[in-house]
Write a protein that holds these residues in place. Structure first.
Motif, PDB file in Angstrom:
ATOM      1  N   ASN A 194       0.914  -1.267  -0.132  1.00 55.28           N
ATOM      2  CA  ASN A 194       0.067  -0.018   0.025  1.00 55.28           C
ATOM      3  C   ASN A 194       0.851   1.262  -0.047  1.00 55.28           C
ATOM      4  N   GLY A 195       1.943   1.184  -0.711  1.00 56.84           N
ATOM      5  CA  GLY A 195       2.752   2.484  -0.872  1.00 56.84           C
ATOM      6  C   GLY A 195       3.842   2.646   0.152  1.00 56.84           C
ATOM      7  N   SER A 196       3.744   1.830   1.201  1.00 56.50           N
ATOM      8  CA  SER A 196       4.797   2.168   2.098  1.00 56.50           C
ATOM      9  C   SER A 196       5.712   1.001   2.072  1.00 56.50           C
ATOM     10  N   ILE A 197       6.967   1.206   2.758  1.00 55.75           N
ATOM     11  CA  ILE A 197       7.963  -0.184   2.844  1.00 55.75           C
ATOM     12  C   ILE A 197       7.574  -0.621   4.236  1.00 55.75           C
ATOM     13  N   LEU A 198       7.361  -2.079   4.137  1.00 53.77           N
ATOM     14  CA  LEU A 198       6.739  -2.772   5.170  1.00 53.77           C
ATOM     15  C   LEU A 198       8.137  -3.319   5.851  1.00 53.77           C
ATOM     16  N   GLU A 199       9.128  -3.919   5.154  1.00 53.79           N
ATOM     17  CA  GLU A 199      10.267  -4.281   5.513  1.00 53.79           C
ATOM     18  C   GLU A 199      11.491  -4.097   4.842  1.00 53.79           C
ATOM     19  N   LYS A 200      12.678  -3.893   5.055  1.00 50.64           N
ATOM     20  CA  LYS A 200      13.850  -4.001   4.020  1.00 50.64           C
ATOM     21  C   LYS A 200      14.950  -4.552   4.864  1.00 50.64           C
ATOM     22  N   GLY A 201      16.135  -5.138   3.924  1.00 45.85           N
ATOM     23  CA  GLY A 201      17.389  -5.421   4.642  1.00 45.85           C
ATOM     24  C   GLY A 201      17.857  -6.403   3.496  1.00 45.85           C
ATOM     25  N   PRO A 202      18.897  -7.032   4.098  1.00 47.22           N
ATOM     26  CA  PRO A 202      19.779  -8.046   3.342  1.00 47.22           C
ATOM     27  C   PRO A 202      18.629  -9.337   3.184  1.00 47.22           C
ATOM     28  N   ILE A 203      18.876  -9.916   2.285  1.00 48.72           N
ATOM     29  CA  ILE A 203      17.940 -11.357   2.162  1.00 48.72           C
ATOM     30  C   ILE A 203      18.248 -12.244   2.829  1.00 48.72           C
ATOM     31  N   GLU A 204      19.360 -12.470   3.369  1.00 53.30           N
ATOM     32  CA  GLU A 204      19.510 -13.259   4.460  1.00 53.30           C
ATOM     33  C   GLU A 204      18.726 -13.395   5.675  1.00 53.30           C
ATOM     34  N   GLU A 205      18.616 -11.923   6.135  1.00 55.64           N
ATOM     35  CA  GLU A 205      17.422 -11.879   6.921  1.00 55.64           C
ATOM     36  C   GLU A 205      16.125 -12.431   6.772  1.00 55.64           C
ATOM     37  N   PHE A 206      15.727 -12.242   5.518  1.00 51.72           N
ATOM     38  CA  PHE A 206      14.444 -12.962   5.284  1.00 51.72           C
ATOM     39  C   PHE A 206      14.594 -14.375   5.086  1.00 51.72           C
ATOM     40  N   LEU A 207      15.707 -14.980   4.750  1.00 50.38           N
ATOM     41  CA  LEU A 207      15.894 -16.527   4.640  1.00 50.38           C
ATOM     42  C   LEU A 207      16.128 -17.217   5.947  1.00 50.38           C
ATOM     43  N   VAL A 208      16.061 -16.650   7.103  1.00 50.56           N
ATOM     44  CA  VAL A 208      16.328 -17.167   8.201  1.00 50.56           C
ATOM     45  C   VAL A 208      15.390 -18.357   8.545  1.00 50.56           C
ATOM     46  N   HIS A 209      14.224 -18.050   8.097  1.00 50.84           N
ATOM     47  CA  HIS A 209      13.139 -19.321   8.379  1.00 50.84           C
ATOM     48  C   HIS A 209      12.960 -20.065   7.372  1.00 50.84           C
TER      49      HIS A 209
END
Lengths: 268, 252
Positions: free
Chosen positions: B218-233
């Motif tokens: 919806n036009g806002s950044i929900l989350e950002k960072g290195p892809i590894e942080e998103f791949l933790v789980h």
């Protein structure tokens, strides 16, 4: 070569490139061929009408032929100019072009010069066809006059003005509205004397302001129709030719500058 | 609000809205976005259709002016000619002047970019070979397939050797083989030092090529960072499901 000169050359190189691609775009458009066909029909009608004329049948071909050249060029410049920007926006070719290090003024100039090249090419073709027709059908010897050459030149200048005006309208409105506005400008411009006379005759201040506004903002297109001067081969004074050429340049310059300013502010 | 010179792309408090309705009131589609992309990074913008990805891309390329905030490319304002000299842009579902051949099309864009005329031919050849389109250079663009158009689109983005590449849905509409080739090309561009910002709503594309990610909603950044942080789980899809709270994340 100084860097300033080099910058100017690069600036115009971009404008030239844009005009070249615009030329290639328009040359594929059916409107171009329809406008040519329209002129040829009027030429044919002039020849036909001359068969039913008792005195000076050549002059029928002369008058209608010149009207055909002028209307065809105006038809082309008006329709192509009016749709030029909206076509780029609808097809989204504009986004890639404008993401380049170019200004929107360069874009407008390139578009206009592309259109002007097409008008010029059409003008050459129609003028040659028309004069060939006159030479072929003539029974009188004095048809190819200075006034005829100037009349043809003025038809070209008028089409250049209409192209610039229609491009201006297309910077802030849709194609159909641009066409309508431009037809309005054409009709008013062709009847400027009437508007001046209405302005003088009216008593009401509001009407006077209205007519004054119209006569100020709408280009005077009456001067581009030489009418009986061409029919009777009356020479056009050089001073008049010069002022008309200068007037054309000023109107085009103002229209393109306004187009650039408006398009610069426009959200895509 | 200051903008530092160290980032390839830096946005601060970026907002934009489209005018709509009779009174042409602005309807916000991008809200106060802060984004920093260092040089050489391959950065992915993920989001559902209508999340504001393309609008954000248009703000970064200077095609639209923000109603609030600022966006700079290597310290230059995004709508400046200096910034545009540094950017190569491939729009979503590109439509080009299809009466030009691939070669004419690239020369046109080379000239618009102010490329030195002496190296123009050489550069055109180089990028056509890079995107494997040399064999089709003399064909009209209207005869190109979707995959070929995407590749020639990348070629025009690369023609002036930009430092930053902005690719809006570069994999959209491509078949699996063309998709793989496009991913490979983007990875190679990253290796050669280009900063790449790309959008997609297909998670696997982002997962494979990007080193950093931002999720837009919806036009806002929900989350950002290195892809590894998103791949933790596990896979990226599972990683970001936390922010989407039960919504389908097959295609963002």
């Amino acid at each position: 070569m100084s860097s300033r000169v080099s910058q100017v050359l690069t600036w115009f190189r971009v404008v030239f490139e844009l005009s070249r691609v615009t030329f290639l775009d328009i040359i594929r458009d059916k409107i171009l061929y329809n406008s040519l066909f329209f002129a040829l029909i009027i030429f044919a009608f002039g020849i036909l009408a001359s068969q039913f004329t008792v005195s000076h049948p050549d002059r029928m071909v002369l008058d209608l032929g010149l009207a055909g050249v002028s209307l065809s060029l105006n038809f082309l410049s008006l329709l192509m100019g009016a749709g030029m920007l909206s076509k780029e926006i609808e097809r989204r070719t504009l986004y890639v072009t404008l993401s380049r290090p170019i200004t929107r003024m360069q874009f407008i100039l390139g578009k206009y010069l592309g259109l002007a090249q097409i008008i010029f090419m059409n003008w050459i073709f129609l003028s040659l066809s028309y004069t060939s027709l006159l030479l072929f059908f003539r029974t009188e010897s004095d048809l190819m006059t200075q006034a005829l050459v100037v009349g043809l030149g003025f038809a070209f200048l008028e089409a250049l003005i209409l192209g610039a005006v229609s491009l201006l309208f297309s910077t802030f409105t849709t194609t159909s509205l641009s066409v309508m506005f431009c037809i309005g400008v054409y009709l008013i411009g062709k009847n400027m004397t009437e508007f001046h006379s209405l302005m003088k005759r009216t008593d009401r201040t509001l009407y006077r302001i209205f007519f004054k506004g119209i006569t100020f903002f709408v280009p005077n297109l009456e001067q581009y129709s030489l009418g009986s001067q061409v029919t009777y081969g009356i020479a056009v004074p050089q001073g008049f030719i010069l002022t008309t050429v200068l007037y054309t340049g000023v109107v085009i310059l103002v229209s393109l500058s306004l187009s650039g300013l408006i398009f610069n502010q426009r959200e895509l | 609000m200051s903008i530092e010179k160290g980032f390839a792309i830096e946005a601060r408090g970026l907002s934009y809205g489209f005018r709509s309705g009779f009174w042409l009131k602005r309807k916000a589609v991008v809200h106060h976005i802060d984004l920093e992309i260092p040089e050489g990074q391959i950065f992915g913008l993920l989001g559902m259709n209508g999340a504001g990805k393309t609008t954000l891309i248009h703000l970064i390329t200077g095609l639209r002016a923000p109603i609030q905030g600022q966006v700079n490319v290597f310290g230059f304002k995004a709508d400046s000619l200096e910034a545009r000299r540094l950017i190569g842009f491939l729009p979503e579902r590109p439509y080009f002047h299809d009466y030009l051949t691939g070669d004419q099309f690239l020369r046109f864009h080379a000239r618009l970019s102010g490329l030195d005329p002496h190296i123009e031919g050489e550069r055109v050849k180089e990028v056509l070979q890079q995107v494997k389109m040399w064999g089709a250079k003399d064909k009209d663009l209207k005869t190109y397939s979707k995959g070929m158009l995407q590749r020639i689109g990348i070629a025009q983005a690369l023609i002036h050797d930009p430092k930053v590449l902005i690719l809006d849905e570069p994999m959209s509409g491509l078949d699996p083989i063309a998709r793989r080739e496009m991913r490979q090309l983007i990875i190679e561009l990253g290796i050669t030092g280009h900063t790449v910002l790309l959008t997609s709503h297909v998670i696997s594309d982002i997962e494979e090529v990007c080193s950093h990610v931002a999720i837009l909603r919806n036009g806002s950044i929900l989350e950002k960072g290195p892809i590894e942080e998103f791949l933790v789980h596990g896979k990226l899809e599972e990683g970001i499901a936390r922010w989407y709270k039960g919504e389908s994340t097959d295609e963002l």
